[in-house]
Design an enzyme around this catalytic site. Structure first.
Site, short mmCIF file in Angstrom:
data_model
loop_
_atom_site.label_atom_id
_atom_site.label_comp_id
_atom_site.label_asym_id
_atom_site.label_seq_id
_atom_site.Cartn_x
_atom_site.Cartn_y
_atom_site.Cartn_z
CE1 TYR A 1 2.13 -4.99 -0.79
CE2 TYR A 1 0.88 -5.98 0.99
CZ TYR A 1 1.19 -4.89 0.21
OH TYR A 1 0.57 -3.68 0.46
CB SER B 1 0.41 -3.67 4.39
OG SER B 1 -0.61 -4.62 4.20
N1 NAP Z 1 -4.77 -0.92 -1.49
C1 NAP Z 1 -4.60 -1.62 -0.39
O1 NAP Z 1 -5.48 -2.41 0.01
C2 NAP Z 1 -3.35 -1.45 0.43
C3 NAP Z 1 -3.32 -2.05 1.68
C4 NAP Z 1 -2.18 -1.93 2.45
C5 NAP Z 1 -1.12 -1.19 2.01
N2 NAP Z 1 -1.17 -0.61 0.77
C6 NAP Z 1 0.00 0.14 0.34
O2 NAP Z 1 -0.41 1.42 -0.04
C7 NAP Z 1 0.53 1.96 -0.97
C8 NAP Z 1 -0.22 2.58 -2.15
O3 NAP Z 1 -0.93 1.56 -2.82
P1 NAP Z 1 -2.34 1.79 -3.53
O4 NAP Z 1 -3.25 0.78 -2.96
O5 NAP Z 1 -2.71 3.22 -3.47
O6 NAP Z 1 -2.00 1.28 -5.01
P2 NAP Z 1 -1.87 2.03 -6.43
O7 NAP Z 1 -3.08 2.83 -6.71
O8 NAP Z 1 -1.46 0.94 -7.35
O9 NAP Z 1 -0.68 3.06 -6.22
C9 NAP Z 1 0.67 2.68 -6.25
C10 NAP Z 1 1.49 3.92 -6.49
O10 NAP Z 1 2.87 3.57 -6.42
C11 NAP Z 1 3.52 4.12 -7.55
N3 NAP Z 1 4.66 3.31 -7.93
C12 NAP Z 1 4.71 1.96 -8.14
N4 NAP Z 1 5.93 1.61 -8.54
C13 NAP Z 1 6.67 2.74 -8.59
C14 NAP Z 1 8.01 3.03 -8.96
N5 NAP Z 1 8.87 2.06 -9.33
N6 NAP Z 1 8.45 4.30 -8.90
C15 NAP Z 1 7.61 5.29 -8.53
N7 NAP Z 1 6.33 5.10 -8.16
C16 NAP Z 1 5.87 3.82 -8.21
C17 NAP Z 1 2.47 4.14 -8.66
O11 NAP Z 1 2.77 5.17 -9.59
P3 NAP Z 1 3.32 4.97 -11.09
O12 NAP Z 1 2.77 3.68 -11.60
O13 NAP Z 1 2.80 6.19 -11.80
O14 NAP Z 1 4.81 4.99 -10.95
C18 NAP Z 1 1.23 4.53 -7.86
O15 NAP Z 1 1.14 5.92 -7.73
C19 NAP Z 1 1.48 0.81 -1.33
O16 NAP Z 1 2.67 0.93 -0.59
C20 NAP Z 1 0.71 -0.41 -0.89
O17 NAP Z 1 1.56 -1.49 -0.58
C21 NAP Z 1 -2.26 -0.72 -0.02
#
Ligand code: NAP
Length: 248
Positions: A159, A145
């Site tokens: 975070y 991130s």
């Molecule tokens: N969105 C942003 O602005 C942003 C910015 C910077 C970085 N990121 C990073 O991008 C990554 C993806 O995030 P996203 O934005 O796409 O959010 P998201 O749609 O909430 O996706 C999160 C994913 O992680 C999985 N997950 C969470 N806890 C888990 C567990 N204990 N075991 C297995 N899977 C788990 C969830 O699947 P299940 O619930 O089905 O397990 C889901 O598929 C994360 O690492 C986040 O920190 C996001």
């Protein structure tokens, strides 16, 4: 369509939504067979159904080391190895420390750090083996991130700490594996529209302050595919990708 990843297997954690789902789709389009890992089986199965013989669903909680190790072995049996690991599963809750729930802090550490460690540890021997094979290269990409580079606001506290931690781990791994032809890289997104940013209110706040809005998950999936399709001699170690209007 160009399929530079034909014959490879990619493991994507958190493939049931957001960036992981978009990345799984993009890797499959580039020719990879994709192992979809997350807890919500229904979401994984629906994506696997859409991708046909390009994807297999594996229900697993990335905080459960033993289950992760068993799942990676199952993937290797089913799909023949691991050429690409995308450590994407993550959780973010942004609350000032004085009001924070300690369990939320621990959850971020367990998923964002523990999940990356467990999955990487399980996949490592297979990645090294893949790099010794005919293709001669393997990749680990971790979705960090902007918060892994700097603390832009105080409520980012834990975070940001988890994302800084995976950055340090990734750099050490990169140095260790460089000579073994396993590339290790980080993608550092700014604000992306996803369940994570909708749930913690960041999407709504950003939408009102940025004329061009947030990024879509596909913007980050493109970055991952770019990294893992470079010629063997080139390793993209880090990609910081922000929405055009994001200043911090
Ligand atoms: N969105 C942003 O602005 C942003 C910015 C910077 C970085 N990121 C990073 O991008 C990554 C993806 O995030 P996203 O934005 O796409 O959010 P998201 O749609 O909430 O996706 C999160 C994913 O992680 C999985 N997950 C969470 N806890 C888990 C567990 N204990 N075991 C297995 N899977 C788990 C969830 O699947 P299940 O619930 O089905 O397990 C889901 O598929 C994360 O690492 C986040 O920190 C996001």
């Amino acid at each position: 369509m160009s399929t530079p990843l034909e014959g490879t297997t990619a493991v994507v954690t958190g493939a049931s939504s957001g960036i992981g789902e978009a990345t799984a789709r993009a890797l499959a389009s580039a020719g990879a067979r994709v192992a979809l890992l997350a807890r919500r089986r229904d979401r994984l199965e629906s994506l696997a159904g859409e991708l046909g013989d390009r994807a297999v669903a594996y229900e697993v909680d990335v905080t459960d080391d033993e289950a992760v190790a068993n799942t990676v072995e199952e993937v290797v049996r089913d799909l023949g190895g691991v050429d690409v690991l995308v450590n994407n599963a993550g959780y973010g809750s942004m609350t000032p420390a004085a009001e924070a729930d300690l369990a939320e802090w621990r959850r971020m550490v367990d998923v964002n750090v523990g999940g990356v460690l467990g999955t990487t540890h399980a996949a490592l021997p297979h990645l090294v083996k893949a790099a010794e094979g005919a293709r001669g290269i393997a990749d680990v990409v971790t979705i960090s991130s902007v918060a892994g580079r700097k603390v832009a606001f105080p409520a980012a506290n834990v975070y940001a700490a988890t994302k800084h931690a995976v950055g340090a781990f990734s750099e050490a791994l990169r140095q260790e594996l460089a000579g073994r032809h396993v590339r290790v890289g980080l993608v550092e997104p700014g604000l992306v529209r996803s369940e994570l940013t909708e749930d913690n209110g960041a999407a709504q706040d950003a939408e009102s302050s940025m004329e061009l809005g947030l990024m879509e998950a596909e913007d980050i999936a493109d970055a991952v595919v770019y990294m893992v399709t470079r010629p063997r001699r080139a390793a993209v170690n880090e990609m910081l990708v922000r929405p055009t209007g994001q200043t911090r």
